[in-house]
Design an enzyme around this catalytic site. Structure first.
Site, PDB file in Angstrom:
ATOM      1  N   ASP A 134       0.833  -1.198   0.000  1.00 26.51           N
ATOM      2  CA  ASP A 134       0.000   0.000   0.000  1.00 26.51           C
ATOM      3  C   ASP A 134       0.877   1.260   0.000  1.00 26.51           C
ATOM      4  OD1 ASP A 134      -2.464   1.522   0.380  1.00 26.51           O
ATOM      5  OD2 ASP A 134      -1.621   1.933   2.352  1.00 26.51           O
ATOM      6  N   ASP A 157       0.937   9.473  -6.997  1.00 23.41           N
ATOM      7  CA  ASP A 157       0.041   9.611  -8.148  1.00 23.41           C
ATOM      8  C   ASP A 157      -1.172   8.690  -7.993  1.00 23.41           C
ATOM      9  OD1 ASP A 157      -0.915  10.254 -10.676  1.00 23.41           O
ATOM     10  OD2 ASP A 157       0.443   8.896 -11.721  1.00 23.41           O
TER      11      ASP A 157
END
Ligand SMILES: C[S@@+](CC[C@H](N)C(=O)[O-])C[C@H]1O[C@@H](n2cnc3c(N)ncnc32)[C@H](O)[C@@H]1O
Length: 279
Positions: A134, A157
Site C-alpha cells: 500500500d 500519483d
C-alpha cells in the site's frame, strides 16, 4: 480497485506529470550524490497506445500525440525519452531510463496484474525494487531509504477513486515530509472543478509542511465536475531552478494541448503557479 491507468496513458495529465518528472530528476542529478526515487502508485510502467485500452478512449490523441512533432524546447527531453522508449512510458519506466548508476528506484503497485507486469519489466534489475504494498503505508516505511541516499524524490500519483483521496494525499505528504524533511515530493492531482482543489491546498497549508508550490494546467474552465479539465502537480521542496523552469514547461504544454479544445479560449484554458506554503 477499478482504476486502470492503461485507459488514460499519454493523456494531458500524464504529459504534465511526466514532463515535470523528467525536469525534476534532471535538476536533482546536477549533484553527483545518489538519488532515491520512490514511485508510490506506479502502474504497469509502459503502455500500448494504438491498441488495447488506450486506443478505446483515445485520450492520448489529445495528449502526447500533440507533442511528438517538433516539440517545443521545454518539452524536448521528455518527448525524446518517449520516442526513444517506444511504448508510452509510465512514471517508473521514465524514471528508470534516466537513473544514473548511483541512483535507485522503488515502486509500489497494489493491483495484482499491474504489479505482475511491473515485476516482469524490472526483473533482475538491481537498481529497481518493485513492491506489492500500500502506497500510503510505504510513504512512512520506505523513507528515509535504508540504502542510505541523502536525497529523495517521491512521486505520489493516486487514482482518485475514493471520495477522500485528496485528504489521504495531504496526510501522505505530511507523513513523507516528517520521515525525510528534505525529500522532494511531487503529487499529481486532477482539476475537475475548483472546490476540491482549493480545499486540498488549504489542507496542505494547515499541514505545517514548508516550501510548497503547485503548477497547474487546465484546458477548459474547471466547471464540469465529470470531466478532467486540467491537472496540477504539487511540489514540496522544489529543486533549485524550478521557478525559472516551470512557466515555460506549462506554456509549452498549453500551446500544444490547449489548441482546438472545446471551451478553450481566453477565459477557458490557462496555467498557474501558486505558492501554497513559504520556505
Ligand atoms: C494514476 S495510476 C499511476 C500511473 C503512474 N504513476 C504513471 O505515471 O505512469 C495509479 C496506480 O495506483 C495503483 N494503486 C491504487 N491504490 C493504490 C495503493 N493504495 N497503493 C499502491 N498502488 C495503488 C493503481 O492500481 C494504479 O495502477
Amino acid at each position: 480497485m477499478n482504476y486502470r491507468h492503461a485507459f488514460h496513458a499519454g493523456n494531458h495529465g500524464d504529459c504534465l506529470k511526466h514532463a515535470m518528472l523528467v525536469w525534476l530528476l534532471g535538476a536533482m542529478q546536477r549533484k553527483p550524490g545518489g538519488v532515491f526515487v520512490l514511485d508510490s502508485h506506479a502502474g504497469t510502467g509502459r503502455y500500448e497506445l494504438e491498441h488495447g485500452p488506450a486506443s478505446r478512449t483515445g485520450e492520448w490523441r489529445a495528449g502526447i500525440a500533440r507533442l511528438l512533432d517538433d516539440p517545443p524546447e521545454p518539452l524536448a527531453a521528455y518527448v525524446a525519452l518517449v520516442q526513444h522508449l517506444g511504448l508510452y512510458p509510465g512514471s517508473p519506466w521514465l524514471i528508470r531510463a534516466v537513473l544514473r548508476p548511483q541512483d535507485r528506484l522503488a515502486c509500489c503497485e497494489l493491483h495484482p496484474d499491474d504489479h505482475a507486469a511491473l515485476r516482469r519489466l524490472f526483473a533482475a534489475d538491481p537498481q529497481v525494487a518493485v513492491h506489492r504494498r500500500d502506497a500510503w503505508e510505504a510513504l512512512g516505511a520506505l523513507l528515509p531509504p535504508k540504502s542510505g541516499e541523502k536525497r529523495a524524490l517521491v512521486l505520489v500519483d493516486p487514482p482518485y477513486e475514493e471520495a477522500d483521496e485528496f485528504t489521504r494525499l495531504a496526510e501522505g505528504l505530511a507523513t513523507a515530509n516528517r520521515r525525510m524533511k528534505g525529500a522532494v515530493l511531487a503529487a499529481w492531482y486532477p482539476i475537475k472543478h475548483r472546490a476540491p482543489v482549493r480545499a486540498f491546498h488549504a489542507a496542505l497549508r494547515d499541514s505545517g509542511i514548508r516550501d510548497i508550490v503547485a503548477a497547474e494546467l487546465w484546458l477548459r474552465a474547471p466547471l464540469d465536475a465529470a470531466r478532467l479539465n486540467g491537472s496540477g502537480l504539487v511540489l514540496v521542496n522544489p529543486p533549485f531552478g524550478f521557478a525559472d523552469a516551470v512557466a515555460p514547461i506549462l506554456a509549452a504544454l498549453l500551446g500544444r494541448l490547449g489548441a482546438g479544445e472545446e471551451g478553450a479560449g481566453e477565459d477557458g484554458a490557462g496555467t498557474d503557479v501558486l505558492r501554497i506554503a513559504d520556505e
